[in-house]
Design an enzyme around this catalytic site. Structure first.
Site, PDB file in Angstrom:
ATOM      1  N   HIS A 170       0.841  -1.206   0.000  1.00  0.00           N
ATOM      2  CA  HIS A 170       0.000   0.000   0.000  1.00  0.00           C
ATOM      3  C   HIS A 170       0.873   1.252   0.000  1.00  0.00           C
ATOM      4  O   HIS A 170       0.984   1.962   0.998  1.00  0.00           O
ATOM      5  CB  HIS A 170      -0.944  -0.008   1.206  1.00  0.00           C
ATOM      6  CG  HIS A 170      -2.032  -1.030   1.098  1.00  0.00           C
ATOM      7  ND1 HIS A 170      -1.988  -2.236   1.768  1.00  0.00           N
ATOM      8  CD2 HIS A 170      -3.182  -1.037   0.375  1.00  0.00           C
ATOM      9  CE1 HIS A 170      -3.076  -2.934   1.479  1.00  0.00           C
ATOM     10  NE2 HIS A 170      -3.816  -2.235   0.633  1.00  0.00           N
ATOM     11  N   ASN A 171       1.479   1.514  -1.134  1.00  0.00           N
ATOM     12  CA  ASN A 171       2.388   2.645  -1.270  1.00  0.00           C
ATOM     13  C   ASN A 171       1.990   3.495  -2.475  1.00  0.00           C
ATOM     14  O   ASN A 171       0.938   3.284  -3.084  1.00  0.00           O
ATOM     15  CB  ASN A 171       3.836   2.147  -1.386  1.00  0.00           C
ATOM     16  CG  ASN A 171       4.006   1.143  -2.518  1.00  0.00           C
ATOM     17  OD1 ASN A 171       3.432   1.305  -3.598  1.00  0.00           O
ATOM     18  ND2 ASN A 171       4.783   0.096  -2.285  1.00  0.00           N
ATOM     19  N   ALA A 172       2.833   4.454  -2.823  1.00  0.00           N
ATOM     20  CA  ALA A 172       2.492   5.407  -3.886  1.00  0.00           C
ATOM     21  C   ALA A 172       2.378   4.750  -5.253  1.00  0.00           C
ATOM     22  O   ALA A 172       1.581   5.189  -6.089  1.00  0.00           O
ATOM     23  CB  ALA A 172       3.533   6.526  -3.925  1.00  0.00           C
ATOM     24  N   LEU A 173       3.162   3.702  -5.509  1.00  0.00           N
ATOM     25  CA  LEU A 173       3.078   3.043  -6.817  1.00  0.00           C
ATOM     26  C   LEU A 173       1.752   2.293  -6.955  1.00  0.00           C
ATOM     27  O   LEU A 173       1.158   2.268  -8.039  1.00  0.00           O
ATOM     28  CB  LEU A 173       4.257   2.089  -7.020  1.00  0.00           C
ATOM     29  CG  LEU A 173       4.338   1.426  -8.405  1.00  0.00           C
ATOM     30  CD1 LEU A 173       4.385   2.474  -9.515  1.00  0.00           C
ATOM     31  CD2 LEU A 173       5.551   0.502  -8.495  1.00  0.00           C
ATOM     32  N   HIS A 174       1.288   1.690  -5.869  1.00  0.00           N
ATOM     33  CA  HIS A 174      -0.038   1.057  -5.898  1.00  0.00           C
ATOM     34  C   HIS A 174      -1.101   2.106  -6.209  1.00  0.00           C
ATOM     35  O   HIS A 174      -1.981   1.884  -7.052  1.00  0.00           O
ATOM     36  CB  HIS A 174      -0.333   0.390  -4.555  1.00  0.00           C
ATOM     37  CG  HIS A 174      -1.784   0.034  -4.355  1.00  0.00           C
ATOM     38  ND1 HIS A 174      -2.426  -0.940  -5.093  1.00  0.00           N
ATOM     39  CD2 HIS A 174      -2.723   0.556  -3.513  1.00  0.00           C
ATOM     40  CE1 HIS A 174      -3.692  -1.020  -4.716  1.00  0.00           C
ATOM     41  NE2 HIS A 174      -3.900  -0.121  -3.763  1.00  0.00           N
ATOM     42  N   HIS A 210      -6.926   7.035  -2.637  1.00  0.00           N
ATOM     43  CA  HIS A 210      -7.787   6.070  -1.940  1.00  0.00           C
ATOM     44  C   HIS A 210      -7.097   5.361  -0.785  1.00  0.00           C
ATOM     45  O   HIS A 210      -7.764   4.825   0.103  1.00  0.00           O
ATOM     46  CB  HIS A 210      -8.335   5.032  -2.931  1.00  0.00           C
ATOM     47  CG  HIS A 210      -7.370   3.937  -3.259  1.00  0.00           C
ATOM     48  ND1 HIS A 210      -6.300   4.110  -4.110  1.00  0.00           N
ATOM     49  CD2 HIS A 210      -7.294   2.647  -2.834  1.00  0.00           C
ATOM     50  CE1 HIS A 210      -5.620   2.985  -4.203  1.00  0.00           C
ATOM     51  NE2 HIS A 210      -6.198   2.080  -3.433  1.00  0.00           N
ATOM     52  N   ASP A 211      -5.761   5.339  -0.749  1.00  0.00           N
ATOM     53  CA  ASP A 211      -5.033   4.680   0.341  1.00  0.00           C
ATOM     54  C   ASP A 211      -4.047   5.621   1.028  1.00  0.00           C
ATOM     55  O   ASP A 211      -3.122   5.155   1.712  1.00  0.00           O
ATOM     56  CB  ASP A 211      -4.261   3.459  -0.190  1.00  0.00           C
ATOM     57  CG  ASP A 211      -5.092   2.186  -0.199  1.00  0.00           C
ATOM     58  OD1 ASP A 211      -6.017   2.081   0.623  1.00  0.00           O
ATOM     59  OD2 ASP A 211      -4.825   1.306  -1.041  1.00  0.00           O
ATOM     60  N   ASP A 321      -8.418  -1.418  -7.778  1.00  0.00           N
ATOM     61  CA  ASP A 321      -7.758  -1.597  -6.485  1.00  0.00           C
ATOM     62  C   ASP A 321      -7.171  -3.001  -6.339  1.00  0.00           C
ATOM     63  O   ASP A 321      -6.160  -3.192  -5.664  1.00  0.00           O
ATOM     64  CB  ASP A 321      -8.767  -1.319  -5.367  1.00  0.00           C
ATOM     65  CG  ASP A 321      -8.109  -1.137  -4.010  1.00  0.00           C
ATOM     66  OD1 ASP A 321      -6.911  -0.796  -3.969  1.00  0.00           O
ATOM     67  OD2 ASP A 321      -8.794  -1.325  -2.988  1.00  0.00           O
ATOM     68  N   GLN A 373      -4.814 -17.722  -2.979  1.00  0.00           N
ATOM     69  CA  GLN A 373      -5.043 -16.913  -4.170  1.00  0.00           C
ATOM     70  C   GLN A 373      -6.172 -17.486  -5.026  1.00  0.00           C
ATOM     71  O   GLN A 373      -7.004 -16.741  -5.551  1.00  0.00           O
ATOM     72  CB  GLN A 373      -3.757 -16.808  -4.997  1.00  0.00           C
ATOM     73  CG  GLN A 373      -2.752 -15.810  -4.449  1.00  0.00           C
ATOM     74  CD  GLN A 373      -3.300 -14.395  -4.483  1.00  0.00           C
ATOM     75  OE1 GLN A 373      -3.771 -13.882  -3.468  1.00  0.00           O
ATOM     76  NE2 GLN A 373      -3.264 -13.752  -5.635  1.00  0.00           N
TER      77      GLN A 373
END
EC number: 3.1.4.-
Length: 444
Positions: A170-174, A210-211, A321, A373
């Site tokens: 959950h970082n900027a690239l996501h 959003h995150d 997402d 998964q």
């Protein structure tokens, strides 16, 4: 370092209150917040949001908060995705474009855009993925809203970028990836009605924000550990409510930007931004799918109706997402690796606090990832894709996203009981580099 900076902020505000003989209500409010901050493990973003609540009581305190919360300077260093806080994994694509501008042109258009490769280019390393993706997606929109919109938007995107933490997943690239995918999906399923410039801004800024401020922990963890955010939002979509609040805090703190959109328009946009971000809480996943499905099956869904239109856009941001599940295997795998690494870090902390971690979060169960998964694909991703597919007249979702999803499911079956590390090692040993075809949407 961040803890020291928080302590410094608290100390400076205390000194300010003493020097200005602040009234008792302001002092009591600050002391209450200070106790919450000291007794909770908060990052700087949360502290800023809490202290901002004092601004209504003491307008002059706002200037102090602004000066205190300037980013700390740090020595120059060679920039890499690792030290910039958004490393996911290296690209294993054989086919690479000649320069970063060729990649940037494909944002919002090519589902198979190699964002892992783009994240290593100088422009992204310097500005950050949210700034690069946000500027590209909102340039045309900004020009239509106001001549000064884009120049005032840049500080918003930069501030948003700074408030994303260096989490494995959950970082900027996501966030930038979700922005790219949301835009692409909205173009596919809303061909009978287009977003106006204000709506498009709300949709894109929601996907990028959003995150924001995500601590790398789940809502359940925050609740089980009595985190202050869980108390503030009463265990109801805690993180999603926090992301909304922080996004609006960032935008409202820039009066030059906020004033470019009329107040009555902001009222409508705020409603939609909150709707979009709150929908990303996976606890309510099927509620949002059913909101569209029931109206579609009853023959009452009308894309010309504003509420119905935004219900469909909710499905777009939700699919974006979890969009890495619909990417080719070579891209899906590194995203899955960092997602579980973030889960395992939470599980490790839960064990230290005598909280039994769920299977997804237990590092000792890493060989169960393929089965976990497969279950996620069957129960969560497929119903969402199926519903979106009804609104895709181009058949893009079926031909690209569903195909990738099915391929990934088959690969997880193939690697049953293996860890992601073992799978990646096998790919490395075989020196496998994949040639992935482009997947552009039709924009004509």
């Amino acid at each position: 370092m961040e803890k020291d900076h928080v302590s410094k902020c608290i100390s400076e505000i205390e000194n300010y209150l003493k020097q200005t003989n602040a009234n008792e209500n302001v002092i009591n409010s600050f002391n209450t917040l200070k106790n919450i901050i000291i007794n909770s493990k908060l990052n700087l973003s949360v502290v800023k949001l809490l202290l901002s609540k004092l601004n209504n009581s003491s307008p002059s305190l706002q200037a102090v908060n602004t000066s205190i919360f300037k980013p700390e300077s740090s020595p120059k260093e060679t920039m890499t995705p690792e030290n910039r806080g958004w490393t996911i994994g290296k690209s294993r694509r054989r086919n690479k474009l000649s320069n970063e501008n060729e990649y940037i042109k494909q944002i919002g258009l090519n589902w198979h855009l190699d964002l892992l490769e783009l994240s290593n280019y100088p422009t992204v390393l310097e500005a950050g993925p949210i700034v690069v993706v946000g500027k590209h997606l909102l340039q045309r929109v900004g020009d239509l809203i106001h001549p000064n919109f884009n120049s005032n938007l840049l500080p918003i995107l930069q501030n948003l970028q700074q408030h994303y933490l260096a989490n494995p997943y959950h970082n900027a690239l996501h966030a930038a990836t979700v922005g790219h995918m949301s835009k692409l999906l909205s173009n596919i399923v809303t061909t009978k009605r287009k977003l106006d410039p204000y709506e498009e801004f709300a949709f894109i800024i929601s996907s990028l924000g959003h995150d924001v401020g995500h601590p790398g922990k789940t809502n359940n963890y925050l609740s089980n550990t009595n985190n202050v955010l869980s108390m503030i939002y009463n265990d109801s979509s805690t993180l999603e409510n926090y992301h909304c609040s922080l996004l609006f805090y960032i935008m409202r703190n820039n009066s030059s930007f906020y004033g470019l959109i009329p107040k009555h328009v902001w009222s409508s946009l705020r409603k939609r931004i909150i709707q979009l971000i709150l929908s990303t809480d996976m606890a309510n996943h099927f509620l949002h799918i059913d909101n569209v499905k029931e109206k579609r099956m009853a023959g009452t869904f009308d894309i010309k109706n504003d509420d119905d239109y935004w219900l469909l856009l909710v499905l777009c941001i939700k699919a974006a997402d979890i969009g890495h599940n619909f990417l080719p295997w070579v891209d899906h795998l590194p995203w899955t690796q960092v997602l579980f690494e973030e889960f395992y870090k939470q599980g490790d902390e839960e064990k230290m606090q005598s909280i039994p971690p769920l299977l997804f979060f237990d590092r000792n169960e890493s060989n169960n990832i393929p089965n976990l998964q497969l279950e996620f694909f069957n129960t969560m991703t497929q119903p969402l894709l199926n519903e979106l597919n009804y609104f895709d007249e181009s058949n893009f979702i079926n031909e690209i996203l569903s195909k990738n999803s099915n391929d990934n499911s088959n690969n997880w079956k193939k690697y049953d009981n293996k860890t992601i590390h073992e799978i990646l090692t096998e790919l490395e040993n075989n020196n496998v580099n994949h040639e992935i075809p482009d997947a552009f949407i039709n924009t004509s």
